[in-house]
Design a protein around this motif. Structure first.
Motif, mmCIF file in Angstrom:
data_model
loop_
_atom_site.group_PDB
_atom_site.id
_atom_site.type_symbol
_atom_site.label_atom_id
_atom_site.label_comp_id
_atom_site.label_asym_id
_atom_site.label_seq_id
_atom_site.Cartn_x
_atom_site.Cartn_y
_atom_site.Cartn_z
ATOM 1 N N THR A 24 0.226 15.452 -18.228
ATOM 2 C CA THR A 24 0.680 14.624 -19.165
ATOM 3 C C THR A 24 -0.038 13.999 -19.929
ATOM 4 N N ALA A 25 0.384 13.284 -21.192
ATOM 5 C CA ALA A 25 -0.718 12.557 -21.974
ATOM 6 C C ALA A 25 0.112 11.218 -22.671
ATOM 7 N N TYR A 26 -0.529 10.139 -22.752
ATOM 8 C CA TYR A 26 -0.101 9.105 -23.394
ATOM 9 C C TYR A 26 -1.476 8.374 -23.800
ATOM 10 N N ASN A 27 -1.287 8.631 -25.288
ATOM 11 C CA ASN A 27 -2.383 7.977 -25.924
ATOM 12 C C ASN A 27 -3.770 8.685 -25.866
ATOM 13 N N LEU A 32 -7.497 15.029 -25.586
ATOM 14 C CA LEU A 32 -6.833 16.283 -25.392
ATOM 15 C C LEU A 32 -7.456 17.613 -25.852
ATOM 16 N N GLU A 33 -8.201 17.651 -26.982
ATOM 17 C CA GLU A 33 -8.940 18.945 -27.334
ATOM 18 C C GLU A 33 -10.123 19.127 -26.489
ATOM 19 N N GLU A 34 -10.979 18.175 -26.010
ATOM 20 C CA GLU A 34 -11.765 18.536 -24.992
ATOM 21 C C GLU A 34 -11.320 18.803 -23.655
ATOM 22 N N LEU A 35 -10.038 18.275 -23.411
ATOM 23 C CA LEU A 35 -9.283 19.031 -22.045
ATOM 24 C C LEU A 35 -9.029 20.304 -22.155
ATOM 25 N N HIS A 36 -8.376 20.648 -23.182
ATOM 26 C CA HIS A 36 -7.947 22.217 -23.569
ATOM 27 C C HIS A 36 -9.228 22.970 -23.498
ATOM 28 N N THR A 37 -10.257 22.729 -23.997
ATOM 29 C CA THR A 37 -11.395 23.605 -24.195
ATOM 30 C C THR A 37 -12.037 23.481 -22.614
ATOM 31 N N THR A 73 -0.131 14.904 -32.873
ATOM 32 C CA THR A 73 -0.755 15.392 -33.899
ATOM 33 C C THR A 73 -1.690 16.499 -33.260
ATOM 34 N N VAL A 74 -2.491 16.122 -32.411
ATOM 35 C CA VAL A 74 -3.551 16.859 -31.629
ATOM 36 C C VAL A 74 -3.085 17.854 -31.118
ATOM 37 N N SER A 118 -4.595 13.993 -18.045
ATOM 38 C CA SER A 118 -5.421 14.215 -19.265
ATOM 39 C C SER A 118 -6.521 13.652 -19.727
ATOM 40 N N ASP A 119 -6.752 12.362 -18.876
ATOM 41 C CA ASP A 119 -7.878 11.473 -19.268
ATOM 42 C C ASP A 119 -9.378 11.928 -19.090
#
Length: 340
Positions: A24-27, A32-37, A73-74, A118-119
């Motif tokens: 989950t993500a808040y701000n 997020l993109e680094e997490l996905h990668t 958006t990300v 997600s942090d």
């Protein structure tokens, strides 16, 4: 963790099974993109450790908790690039636990699920060891990651340790390990059990996970410091969530009542012994019969405490039907949108 893993020891017959990362993500627009990668890279390391890597598919569910920054958006950009990612856009900030459980439901028919923050404080690379440990031993149903080092100053770390111990005590099975906050790898049957506990009780997510794992493996990791993003709980929110979690625990009411009842009986017994000894020694100025009456009152007080504890424990069975607010959200997939 190193990717050099013994492949011959793996007990695995992957036939189009899925490993899904859920967060989950808040701000967290900067994370997020680094997490996905990094999740994708960890997945490739896992595939390299498998005798049949083509049998394992990647999946990821990211739930945005109505962030006030560019997280949504990300997330849309990630979904547009990776068809294996499902995005969830919550209409409000429901908190990380309710949002995570909703994300669990959208993980689909996964064989294994990785739950992480997600942090980037929960390193995605740790999932390599988690998955390999489960594939090596089919008798284990989960891998729970316990923090050997927490982020924050000494006071915050001490408060966390105290909270984790209280959380473990307030759970009937006392299975919530100190330092565990949900980061781990879970088999499909455990995920189903977590959702059942969540729907049918008032327990927090950590307790639902701990009580759903019947033969978990514990591993330790060092939690990295948060450098970017904003927590869903800010200021007094941490304390309020901790209090709510403890009071909603499956054994909190009965154990609190039993503790009060036990101390009440002990106090009544000690006072009765003191009054009796004082009376028999001749130091008491009470008239005949008064010590007996006082002793009976104290014994009655103790019995009332015990009765309250027993009744509270029975009422607990009726209390374990939690109420959860209904989440409003929209799903983001590559080439389709769904509303709930």
């Amino acid at each position: 963790m190193s990717a050099n893993v013994e492949t011959t020891a793996l007990v695995c017959s992957m036939t189009s099974e899925r490993l899904v990362y859920v967060t989950t993500a808040y701000n967290e627009s900067l994370n997020l993109e680094e997490l996905h990668t990094r999740c994708r890279q960890a997945f490739e390391q896992i595939r390299e450790a498998l005798p049949n890597p083509d049998g394992l598919e990647f999946g990821m569910v990211i739930a945005d908790n109505n962030s006030s920054d560019e997280s949504l958006t990300v997330l849309q950009r990630i979904v547009s690039k990776d068809p294996q990612v499902i995005g969830i856009a919550n209409s409000s900030n429901y908190g990380p636990e309710a949002s995570a459980v909703n994300a669990f439901r959208h993980a689909g028919d996964c064989s294994l699920m990785i739950c992480l923050c997600s942090d980037l404080q929960d390193p995605p690379e740790q999932s390599v060891e988690m998955v390999v440990r489960l594939l090596q031993d089919n008798s284990k149903d989960a891998v729970l990651a316990v923090k050997s080092r927490s982020a924050g100053g000494p006071m915050l770390q001490m408060a966390r340790r105290t909270y984790y111990k209280a959380l473990g005590y307030s759970s009937r099975l006392q299975q919530v390990p100190s330092g565990f906050h949900g980061f781990g790898c879970y088999r499909k049957e455990v995920v189903e059990e977590i959702l059942r506990y969540w729907d049918e009780s008032g327990m927090n997510l950590r307790m639902c996970i701990a009580n759903s794992c019947h033969s978990p493996v514990l591993i330790h990791y060092r939690q990295a410091d948060r450098t970017r993003g904003t927590s869903s709980y800010r200021g007094a929110g941490y304390a309020l969530e901790a209090i709510r979690a403890l009071l909603s625990a499956d054994a909190a009411a009965s154990r609190l009542a039993l503790t009060i009842g036990g101390f009440g009986i002990l106090f009544a017994f000690m006072m009765a012994v003191f009054l009796l000894a004082n009376y028999l020694s001749g130091n008491s100025r009470y008239e005949g019969g008064i010590p007996t009456v006082m002793a009976l009152v104290l014994v009655s007080f103790g019995l009332q405490m015990l009765t309250m504890a027993v009744v509270s424990r029975q009422i607990e069975g009726l209390r374990l039907s939690g109420f959860r607010p209904k989440l409003r959200y929209s799903l983001m997939r590559q080439s389709q949108n769904s509303n709930d």
